[in-house]
Structures are given as structure tokens and as C-alpha cells.
Design an enzyme around this catalytic site. Structure first.
Site, PDB file in Angstrom:
ATOM      1  N   LYS A 210       0.841  -1.199   0.000  1.00  0.00           N
ATOM      2  CA  LYS A 210       0.000   0.000   0.000  1.00  0.00           C
ATOM      3  C   LYS A 210       0.877   1.249   0.000  1.00  0.00           C
ATOM      4  O   LYS A 210       1.591   1.503   0.966  1.00  0.00           O
ATOM      5  CB  LYS A 210      -0.918   0.050   1.221  1.00  0.00           C
ATOM      6  CG  LYS A 210      -1.918   1.208   1.125  1.00  0.00           C
ATOM      7  CD  LYS A 210      -2.568   1.560   2.442  1.00  0.00           C
ATOM      8  CE  LYS A 210      -1.760   2.522   3.269  1.00  0.00           C
ATOM      9  NZ  LYS A 210      -1.642   3.892   2.705  1.00  0.00           N
ATOM     10  N   GLU A 284      10.425   0.516  10.226  1.00  0.00           N
ATOM     11  CA  GLU A 284      11.409   1.578  10.039  1.00  0.00           C
ATOM     12  C   GLU A 284      10.669   2.872  10.329  1.00  0.00           C
ATOM     13  O   GLU A 284       9.817   3.284   9.547  1.00  0.00           O
ATOM     14  CB  GLU A 284      11.979   1.518   8.610  1.00  0.00           C
ATOM     15  CG  GLU A 284      13.331   2.167   8.503  1.00  0.00           C
ATOM     16  CD  GLU A 284      13.226   3.609   8.140  1.00  0.00           C
ATOM     17  OE1 GLU A 284      13.113   4.429   9.073  1.00  0.00           O
ATOM     18  OE2 GLU A 284      13.232   3.922   6.949  1.00  0.00           O
ATOM     19  N   CYS A 318      13.452  10.338   7.304  1.00  0.00           N
ATOM     20  CA  CYS A 318      13.427   9.856   8.677  1.00  0.00           C
ATOM     21  C   CYS A 318      14.809   9.919   9.314  1.00  0.00           C
ATOM     22  O   CYS A 318      14.938  10.075  10.517  1.00  0.00           O
ATOM     23  CB  CYS A 318      12.881   8.441   8.731  1.00  0.00           C
ATOM     24  SG  CYS A 318      13.537   7.409   7.432  1.00  0.00           S
ATOM     25  N   GLU A 415      10.108  14.855  15.872  1.00  0.00           N
ATOM     26  CA  GLU A 415      10.458  14.791  14.464  1.00  0.00           C
ATOM     27  C   GLU A 415       9.611  15.815  13.706  1.00  0.00           C
ATOM     28  O   GLU A 415       8.390  15.720  13.668  1.00  0.00           O
ATOM     29  CB  GLU A 415      10.177  13.381  13.932  1.00  0.00           C
ATOM     30  CG  GLU A 415      10.682  13.167  12.536  1.00  0.00           C
ATOM     31  CD  GLU A 415      10.530  11.719  12.092  1.00  0.00           C
ATOM     32  OE1 GLU A 415       9.519  11.081  12.452  1.00  0.00           O
ATOM     33  OE2 GLU A 415      11.416  11.234  11.373  1.00  0.00           O
TER      34      GLU A 415
END
Lengths: 504, 306
Positions: A210, A284, A318, A415
Site C-alpha cells: 500500500k 522503520e 526519517c 520529528e
């Protein structure tokens, strides 16, 4: 969309001229004529897409459709299906039906399919690069020079493993798991697809993937490549939709393996939902990497690394070096050089080959970046951006640096996933290690120093899965990638990347 | 029989019972609760009292394990190997004691129990030899397409919470050693919830570990209700990984699914139990699975140039 709220960042300036850096900087030298790539090179984008299941594009069982927009213009590119549980079930069934045949195929034959994919990706790389830039907002220079070469290389690398698995160190006869459910993010849509699909197929699994709901187009185009390569039907299935579709996919009982790249929050919920099952999971997740600059570092190279670390891909990375830890004695020197360099960054049309920083991927992400940046200011950090003209439509955020940041500030802890750098200082290597590790994340880190023994000393103490020393944001299919702590578990890339898809 | 006094002397020689204690941070504390529970043999005869370790005892053990991480993970692999070998030496010297505890706790014959103890000793030797080889089988030099040096090396995950095997032949010592030794061989530190029904070999193992040059806190042993101890480990922020070897896969707070779900909040690495933990054959060759389960791979890049 109206002009971005932050008028300070969008003060009119002559394009390419760093108005804020008037100290003899040869601004005109860096004015570039536009060098636009043709959007037509992306090939035909259909007005609407269904799912790719069992080798065919098929209609969704549901009626709901989502739209994907060009984040640089806000124009709708295409509609695509919001995958329902029924769609997901159909895709998983197709993958399950295809599994025995695919797994039983000699590895050398699976290898050849993957080599075919790698070659077709290379052949069609311009088309895919342009399509990726249009759908994602990232600069064409990046999709052309980074994403697409890495996509092809990843398939090429894992193709070679398919008939050599008994030599990979996982026993004499490592077996595939079954159907792999793979959910990927929007920051590197096709590259993340490659990271997921290549090792899964090489090891004999079949997949349902997806793509993210803001960037489905290259995955759907990849379905065409799957067909051109002649892959058996059902080996690769693409189901589109938002988080609901992803949740249905990862929860499906016939799935044997779940691989997810995305936020730590969603990763946690997937891990929780898989508790008690026998599904194998690799995650991850987020990061808040420290990029550590010592006083003996080559400053110009370090500045290039800092810029690459946080402004590459608009900071939608990331493993971005979002916390600059600079040794106190060279703080001024590094920051001056950094600001000079930031003033030369060209922000704008992703399809212009001169563009360094493209569009923010979505309105929601832009809102998140603005919110955290405003909080950074409110918490007392000092905000700076070069004067740069941002386009009037689309989602944009000027490269931004915060100084005077403390470890308690939210911009130092959370983040941001945008072009926002927080600068902290340190005095001793031990302090640098302590600050760098003072985060629940542990994906990556950077070290800049000319002293080899210090690099190794630092590298051994940083709790991060990837440590770039005197470089940053380098990727390679042979090089394992993945996090410590709450940045997830499992590795992608290299020999290590096989393990996530084998019964070991 | 002619000298009744002599006989009566022999009869009045009382055994010295051992007070079984927890093993935390290299010391032998009683449970902070001040409570114990009765440990019996499989026929229900009293063997000893064991500390009823609490959540607080477990948290103290995690703190001790965390404190031990830098020293143990930073020790040379050679040094770790020697210490693990020393554990085998210590067990060898106390073989009869462990055999008696295993026999009583598991309800098996002395010969069989001794064989299981021998296997446990040999298991320490096997893992002692692994410490300086793990990086060579789990690492990699990666040939990236560019002028870079690129090396992947395994590093210990950190603090591993272990739910020791709770049932099955050999679980109380061989099973225990089979889950502790690989974790510490790889450089992790451990807090282990012992077998609830047969904790005595685990508590005695603490004594052997304490005399093996193993730094305090590297292994911490908590006996008590597994349903109290295991959830504390699973939800603890400072535990990096869980080995659910002995978690039973049914409902309830100490069940494997519940522990795994709790572990998800901090994204702990979780090694799930076997489909039937009680049927696990601990005498089988262990392979490298547990050795590699609690490792992180770190990949370091550096440019090459003149």
C-alpha cells in the site's frame, strides 16, 4: 492557497539573490535561468485508478475515492480508490494464491524476473523521475540522480540474492514466509517500494503493497512494469488508500509478514495489533538524528553535509540530521558558513533542474512543520531563514534554522519532518554523545572530525543504526539501514535485509 | 548399634538450610516485600522458601541491569568469553547441588538431572566461545557503489527482560541457561523472571554467577509470581527487549500476547515463545537464533580519499 502565513520568510527578494547576506556575497553569480523538465515526460496520468490485484487493474469494491495533488501547484493529478477491507482481502487472496508457485520457482528464475524489473526501471527512469517529482514535490534533480538510480540498484542487488539464499548465513535452506503486507510512506515513494518489494520477491514471498495516500502514482505505474516484466499474476499487488486500508492490510489473518515504514506512532499501533500473532514484523520509523561537528572538522565539507542532512528532500527524511550539535568553539564559524550556504539554496519548482528544495508534500505536513516551528519560536529559540521567494500556490516552507535550542525544546525532541534544523552546542565528545543519544529515536547520526580515532570512539557510542562520518544521507542497496530504540527494528538493504523475509 | 550415644549424635546433626535470595546488582537481597513463597517438589513436599519478588524488586533489577550496560557491552569480547567460561567452571564444581535442585524441582531422577546440569554447563562453554565470533558472522563489509568505507557491526540491544521457561523437562536450569547465556554473550544485560514453580536452580545460579567475575547487574534473578514480574518487564521504559521463552500463550496479564502488546509501547524487540513452550527440547543444539535475537546492526560510512 494564499501566500504562506510567515511573511518573514517570504519577503520579496530578487530570485536567487540572498538579500539577507549582504557581506560581499556574489549573489548574481548564483542566478540561474529556469531549466524545466517537461511534465509530459511523466507519461499519461489516468484520471482515476483502481487497485492492481492479480495482475489486473480492478475497481474497488467501495465507492470512496481519494485525490492526489501536485504539491507544487495544488492541482489534482488523479483520483484513486480508497481500499476497503474487501479490496484488501481480494489482494491478499491473490497474493496467497500466487505464493506456492512463486516460492517453488527456482531462485534463478525469480532472479531473472527481478533483473528484468531493474532493467525496465532503468529504461523508464526519466518517466518515473518526473512522475515522482510531480506527485511528491521533490526536485527532479533528486528523483533523477538519487531515487531512481537507487530503485534500479535495489532490484538489481536483490535479484542476485534470489538463487544464493543458502549462502546468506541463515541456514542451508531458508524459507519464505508467505504473503508480505507492506505499507510505505510518501517521502521516497518508489524507493521505499523498491526497499520493500525487492527483498520480499527475491526470498520467494508474494506481496500486497500500500503506497501512501498522497503519493500513489509511481506505485501504480510500477504495476505496469510488473506486467511488462511478465511476473506471474498475484506476486505483486498494489492496493491504494489511507491508514484505514493499511490497518486492514496489516491485520489480515492470511498475511505472514508485515513491513512498515512511517511514523513511530503508527509503528507502535501495528506492533500492538500483531501481538500474539505469528506474523513477522519489521519497522522503520521516525528519527531525530544528531549531526555532530567538532572543532577540527573541515568546515566547508561539514556545512555541505549539514545542508544535505536536513534540506535534502525538504527534510522529509526519517534519518535527516535535524539536530546540529556543534562544538562551542566553532559555533559562530559554522553558523555563518551555514547561513551563507542556505542563502544559495534554490527553493521552488520541483521540475526545474536547478531546484535544490522542492514543495512540502501535503497541506497537512506543511501545517505540522509550521506548528512545530511556531512552537520553537514560542519556546524561545531563535529562528532564521534566508530571504527566498516562494511560489504563490502549492505547499512551501523556506529552509529554516533555529539557534539557541535546548534539549527540552520540542523542536529538539520531536520529528519535524521538514526543512527545519535545530542547533545545539557541546564542549566535550562525552557531552556530544550524551546529547546525541538523548532521544527515544536511534536511526542515524553524523560525525564531522578529521580525527580518525575520535570518529570510531563516537561511532561506537552513538545509539543509531546508521552513522555517517564526514558524510551524510548516503544510501546503497548493499548497506543495511534501520534503527535502534524507537526508530524501529529490522534492517533493509544488504545481506541483513533478507532476514526480514525469511523464516529464520 | 551398641553405642546409642553415637547414633543419637548422627541424628542430631541438623542440615544447614539455605536462605534463597534474589540476585540483583551482584548482591543477594531479600524481596523488598519481605515475603516468600513455598517451593515444593512435584509431589508437594516443601523444599524451601523463595523470595516473592515484586514489581519494585523488578524495577530495582532493571536499574541494576541498565547500570551494568556500559561496562559489559564495552568489555572486550575475549573478556566476556572468559567470564562465561568461568561460569561453566563454577557450575562444574557445584554440579551435585544443582543436580539435586533440578531433580527435586522437576520431579526427575538423579541421573537425568545430572545429565541436564552437564548440558547446562556445556551450554555456557558453547556461548563462551561465541562472544568473539558473533561480529564475524553477523557483521558485513558492504561494497557500496561509491568511494566509501562501509561496515556493519552488531551491537547489543541493551537490557533484555527474560521470562524464563516455566515448565518442561530441563526448564529450571538448562532452559534458564539457554535463554540467559546467549543474551549476555552478545553483550546485553538481563533481568530474568525465574520459573515460578522451580526457582531454586535459578537462585543458586546467581551464586555461581557472583563468583564468576561477572560484573554485578549483568544478570539479575527475580523469583516470584511470573504474572507480576513479567508485565513489569514488558512495560518498563528502560527494558530494550523481551525474551518470552516461558510466557504461556493464553489470556491474562502474564500471557505472551499481553506482554507483547505492552512491549509495543516502547517498541521493544520481542522474541516470541515457541508454539508450545512446555514441549521445548532444551537439550537440542541451540543454534544461533537467540544469540542473534538481541543485537542491533550499526552501519558506519566514511568517505575514502587522499
Amino acid at each position: 492557497m494564499a501566500t504562506p502565513k510567515n511573511s518573514k520568510q517570504t519577503a520579496p527578494a530578487e530570485p536567487g539573490v540572498p538579500a539577507s547576506v549582504g557581506n560581499g556575497f556574489p549573489g548574481k553569480l548564483f542566478s540561474y535561468a529556469p531549466a524545466p523538465e517537461s511534465p509530459a515526460a511523466a507519461g499519461e496520468i489516468a484520471s482515476s485508478y483502481g487497485h492492481f490485484i492479480g495482475g489486473e487493474f480492478t475497481e474497488s469494491a467501495g465507492k470512496e475515492a481519494l485525490k492526489t495533488v501536485n504539491p507544487a501547484t495544488e492541482q489534482v493529478l488523479a483520483e484513486f480508490a480508497q481500499g476497503t477491507e474487501e479490496d484488501v482481502d481480494r489482494a491478499v487472496r491473490a497474493a496467497r494464491d500466487a505464493f506456492p508457485g512463486w516460492a517453488a520457482l527456482p531462485g534463478s528464475e525469480r532472479a531473472k524476473y527481478l533483473f528484468r524489473i531493474a532493467r525496465i526501471v532503468q529504461e523508464r527512469s526519466r518517466e518515473l523521475a518526473v512522475l515522482e517529482s510531480i506527485d511528491n514535490g521533490k526536485p527532479i534533480r533528486e528523483t533523477r540522480d538519487v531515487d531512481l538510480p537507487l530503485v534500479a540498484a535495489h532490484f538489481f542487488y536483490y535479484a542476485g540474492w534470489a538463487d544464493k539464499l543458502e549462502y546468506a548465513g541463515f541456514g542451508p535452506d531458508p524459507r519464505p514466509l508467505g504473503v508480505a503486507a507492506q505499507v510505505i510512506p510518501w517521502n521516497f515513494p518508489l524507493l521505499m517500494l523498491a526497499w520493500k518489494i525487492a527483498p520480499a520477491l527475491a526470498t520467494g514471498n508474494t506481496v500486497v503493497l500500500k503506497p501512501a495516500e498522497t503519493t500513489p502514482l509511481t506505485a501504480l505505474r510500477f504495476a505496469e512494469i510488473v506486467r511488462q516484466a511478465g511476473l506471474p499474476k498475484g506476486v505483486v499487488n498494489i492496493v491504494t488508500g489511507d491508514g484505514r486500508t493499511g490497518a486492514a492490510l496489516t491485520a489480515h489473518p492470511d498475511v505472514a509478514k508485515v513491513a512498515f515504514t512511517g511514523s513511530t506512532e503508527v509503528g507502535r499501533s501495528i506492533a500492538r495489533s500483531l501481538a500474539g500473532s505469528r506474523k513477522k514484523l519489521s519497522l522503520e520509523l521516525g528519527g531525530k538524528a544528531a549531526n555532530i561537528v567538532f572543532d577540527d572538522a573541515p568546515i566547508d565539507q561539514a556545512v555541505e553535509g549539514i545542508v544535505n542532512g536536513i534540506f535534502f528532500n525538504q527534510g522529509h527524511v526519517c534519518c535527516a540530521g535535524s539536530r546540529l550539535l556543534v562544538q562551542e568553539s566553532v559555533q559562530d564559524e559554522v553558523l555563518d558558513a551555514l547561513k551563507r550556504r542556505m542563502a544559495t539554496l534554490r527553493v521552488g519548482d520541483p521540475l526545474d533542474k536547478n531546484t535544490d528544495v522542492g514543495a512540502i508534500n501535503s497541506a497537512a505536513q506543511l501545517a505540522r512543520i509550521r506548528e512545530l516551528s511556531d512552537i520553537g519560536e514560542a519556546e524561545g529559540a531563535e529562528r532564521w531563514s534566508p530571504a527566498c521567494e516562494l511560489p504563490s500556490s502549492g505547499y512551501w516552507f523556506a529552509p529554516t534554522v533555529f539557534t539557541g535550542v535546548s534539549q527540552a525544546h520540542r523542536i529538539a525532541r520531536e520529528e519535524v519532518f521538514g526543512p527545519v534544523l535545530s542547533v545545539l552546542t557541546f564542549r566535550t565528545p562525552a557531552e556530544a554523545v550524551e546529547k546525541a543519544n538523548n532521544t527515544p529515536y536511534g536511526l542515524s547520526a553524523g560525525i564531522w572530525t578529521e580525527k580518525g580515532s575520535r570518529i570510531l570512539w563516537m561511532a561506537s557510542r552513538l545509539r543509531a543504526g546508521v552513522v555517517w562520518s564526514n558524510t551524510f544521507n548516503k544510501f546503497d542497496p548493499t548497506s543495511p539501514f534501520g534503527g535502534y530504540k524507537e526508530s524501529g527494528y529490522g534492517r533493509e538493504g544488504g545481506r541483513h535485509g533478507l532476514e526480514a523475509y525469511l523464516d529464520v | 548399634m551398641s553405642d546409642p550415644t553415637a547414633k543419637s549424635d548422627a541424628l542430631t546433626r541438623l542440615d544447614v538450610f539455605k536462605t534463597y535470595k534474589l540476585f540483583v546488582g551482584g548482591k543477594f537481597p531479600r524481596s523488598e516485600s519481605g515475603r516468600v513463597y513455598e517451593v515444593t517438589d512435584t509431589k508437594g513436599n516443601w523444599l524451601a522458601n523463595a523470595p516473592l519478588g515484586t514489581r519494585k524488586d523488578t524495577r530495582d533489577a532493571v536499574a541494576a541491569a541498565r547500570k551494568a550496560v556500559p561496562g559489559w557491552s564495552g568489555a572486550t569480547a575475549y573478556n566476556r568469553g572468559q567470564i562465561l567460561y568461568r561460569v561453566a567452571e563454577m557450575l562444574q564444581g557445584r554440579r551435585e547441588q544443582f543436580a539435586a535442585e533440578v531433580a527435586a524441582g522437576e520431579g526427575i531422577g538423579g541421573k537425568k538431572a545430572a545429565a541436564l546440569v552437564d548440558a547446562a554447563i556445556d551450554r555456557w562453554v558453547w556461548y563462551a566461545g561465541w562472544t568473539d565470533k558473533i561480529a564475524q558472522i553477523a557483521g558485513a563489509a558492504n561494497p557500496v557503489a561509491g568511494p566509501y568505507f562501509n561496515l556493519s557491526t552488531p551491537e547489543p540491544t541493551g537490557v533484555v527482560g527474560v521470562v524464563a521457561p516455566q515448565s518442561g523437562t530441563g526448564h529450571s536450569l538448562l532452559g534458564l541457561v539457554s535463554v540467559i547465556a546467549p543474551a549476555i554473550a552478545a553483550g546485553n544485560t538481563v533481568v530474568v523472571a525465574t520459573s515460578e514453580s522451580a526457582p531454586l536452580p535459578a537462585l543458586s545460579l546467581g551464586e555461581a554467577l557472583a563468583t564468576s567475575d561477572l560484573p554485578g547487574g549483568v544478570v539479575n534473578v527475580i523469583s516470584g509470581r511470573t504474572a507480576d514480574i513479567a508485565p513489569t518487564l514488558a512495560s518498563h521504559q528502560d527494558v530494550n527487549a523481551l525474551d518470552l521463552a516461558g510466557a504461556v500463550a493464553t489470556d491474562g496479564p502474564g500471557s505472551a500476547p499481553a506482554l507483547e502488546a505492552a512491549a509495543a509501547d516502547t517498541l521493544k524487540r520481542v522474541l516470541r515463545p515457541a508454539a508450545d513452550p512446555a514441549a521445548e527440547d532444551w537439550t537440542a543444539a541451540p543454534g544461533t537464533g537467540r544469540l542473534l535475537a538481541f543485537l542491533e546492526t550499526k552501519t558506519v560510512w566514511h568517505p575514502m580519499g587522499v
